[in-house]
Design a protein around this motif. Sequence first.
Motif, PDB file in Angstrom:
ATOM      1  N   ALA A  58       7.203   4.621 -12.982  1.00 13.40           N
ATOM      2  CA  ALA A  58       7.658   3.684 -11.846  1.00 13.40           C
ATOM      3  C   ALA A  58       6.575   2.618 -11.684  1.00 13.40           C
ATOM      4  O   ALA A  58       5.528   2.690 -12.181  1.00 13.40           O
ATOM      5  N   VAL A  59       7.158   1.586 -11.287  1.00 14.88           N
ATOM      6  CA  VAL A  59       6.350   0.337 -10.775  1.00 14.88           C
ATOM      7  C   VAL A  59       6.500  -0.110  -9.326  1.00 14.88           C
ATOM      8  O   VAL A  59       7.516   0.260  -8.870  1.00 14.88           O
ATOM      9  N   ALA A  60       5.628  -0.426  -8.619  1.00 15.09           N
ATOM     10  CA  ALA A  60       5.578  -0.956  -7.487  1.00 15.09           C
ATOM     11  C   ALA A  60       5.546  -2.593  -7.256  1.00 15.09           C
ATOM     12  O   ALA A  60       5.060  -3.251  -7.973  1.00 15.09           O
TER      13      ALA A  60
ATOM     14  N   ASP B  22       0.974  -1.393   0.034  1.00 15.02           N
ATOM     15  CA  ASP B  22      -0.037   0.022  -0.066  1.00 15.02           C
ATOM     16  C   ASP B  22       0.751   1.433   0.016  1.00 15.02           C
ATOM     17  O   ASP B  22       0.722   2.319  -0.974  1.00 15.02           O
ATOM     18  N   ARG B  23       1.789   1.244   0.809  1.00 13.69           N
ATOM     19  CA  ARG B  23       3.025   2.427   0.735  1.00 13.69           C
ATOM     20  C   ARG B  23       3.532   2.600  -0.495  1.00 13.69           C
ATOM     21  O   ARG B  23       3.665   3.855  -0.837  1.00 13.69           O
ATOM     22  N   VAL B  24       3.915   1.756  -1.051  1.00 11.12           N
ATOM     23  CA  VAL B  24       5.061   1.720  -2.115  1.00 11.12           C
ATOM     24  C   VAL B  24       3.923   2.096  -3.235  1.00 11.12           C
ATOM     25  O   VAL B  24       4.530   2.881  -4.281  1.00 11.12           O
ATOM     26  N   GLU B  25       2.776   1.769  -3.362  1.00 13.18           N
ATOM     27  CA  GLU B  25       1.789   2.075  -4.410  1.00 13.18           C
ATOM     28  C   GLU B  25       1.566   3.444  -4.396  1.00 13.18           C
ATOM     29  O   GLU B  25       1.508   4.301  -5.442  1.00 13.18           O
ATOM     30  N   GLU B  26       1.593   3.939  -3.009  1.00 14.09           N
ATOM     31  CA  GLU B  26       1.443   5.697  -3.033  1.00 14.09           C
ATOM     32  C   GLU B  26       2.728   6.221  -3.539  1.00 14.09           C
ATOM     33  O   GLU B  26       2.315   7.348  -4.239  1.00 14.09           O
ATOM     34  N   THR B  27       3.649   5.744  -3.239  1.00 14.94           N
ATOM     35  CA  THR B  27       5.035   6.414  -3.919  1.00 14.94           C
ATOM     36  C   THR B  27       4.990   6.426  -5.352  1.00 14.94           C
ATOM     37  O   THR B  27       5.175   7.427  -6.073  1.00 14.94           O
ATOM     38  N   VAL B  28       4.501   5.381  -6.145  1.00 17.43           N
ATOM     39  CA  VAL B  28       4.308   5.326  -7.288  1.00 17.43           C
ATOM     40  C   VAL B  28       3.312   6.170  -8.026  1.00 17.43           C
ATOM     41  O   VAL B  28       3.504   6.957  -8.925  1.00 17.43           O
ATOM     42  N   GLU B  29       2.563   6.487  -7.414  1.00 18.72           N
ATOM     43  CA  GLU B  29       1.165   7.348  -7.716  1.00 18.72           C
ATOM     44  C   GLU B  29       1.947   8.796  -7.605  1.00 18.72           C
ATOM     45  O   GLU B  29       1.590   9.726  -8.660  1.00 18.72           O
TER      46      GLU B  29
END
Length: 259
Positions: free
Chosen positions: A56-58, A40-47
């Motif tokens: 970017a990809v998560a 969840d956190r890393v998908e926020e970074t990608v967004e």
Amino acid sequence: MLLENKIAVITGAGSGVGRASALRFAEEGARVVCADISLDRVEETVELIKKAAGTAVAVKADVSAEADVIAMLDTAAGNFGRLDILYNNVGIPTPRLGMRLEEHTVEDFDRLTSVNLRGVFLGCKHAVLRFKQQGGGGVILNTGSVAGLVGWGGTVYGATKGGVHQLTRAVAIECAPEGIRCNAICPAGMPYTGFMAAGGMPAAPEVLEQAAKTTGENHPLGRPITAEDCAEAAVYLVSDRAANVTGVLLPVDGGYVAR
């Protein structure tokens, strides 16, 4: 565009130094695989990267698990064709800030070493294998700590970071003939990241402000270290501007270890 067309993997990219570095790498033109144990956190970074027109990809990864590390690097090759940069950034603190050596359990020791040292070992090992297979060299950056450069409390944590530092220098020398560079940044106190909170420091604004004041007073330049400070150092060390820099442990510490 210091990292234009470079393919980078950053661990711990869901927050703190990892997220700040992922944003800066993408801003400088890199295509970034953002890895973290929290999807969840890393998908926020990608967004955030995509909103800034980056690429970017998560990927979810536990850096202490060899299969996860291999899969993380495979994600870079599978999505972007190769791997140019690995930033081993993941690190965890002691279970409680200020713990003394004799307060640590064997379980504490095993967890700290498995993430902070084993994770960097696995990342370095499989990045080196990938770089040698590809040809053309590559870059590894590790996150160390001033706690691994001086006696600063947090004995077991500092020992894991001392291991990261030695691993960094050894990889730099072993892999120099193949054009593979390996460096580390060594941050001092960073009260505004989640790292101290993970060690039990309350996240209340007034607590953070006091921690920042106290931390800053320990640094000759008078300021606490930020995730963005570390990200700027990281961009330089993985870029071609540092093409003749390897085996370096770069303090990002406001002058702390120079005293």
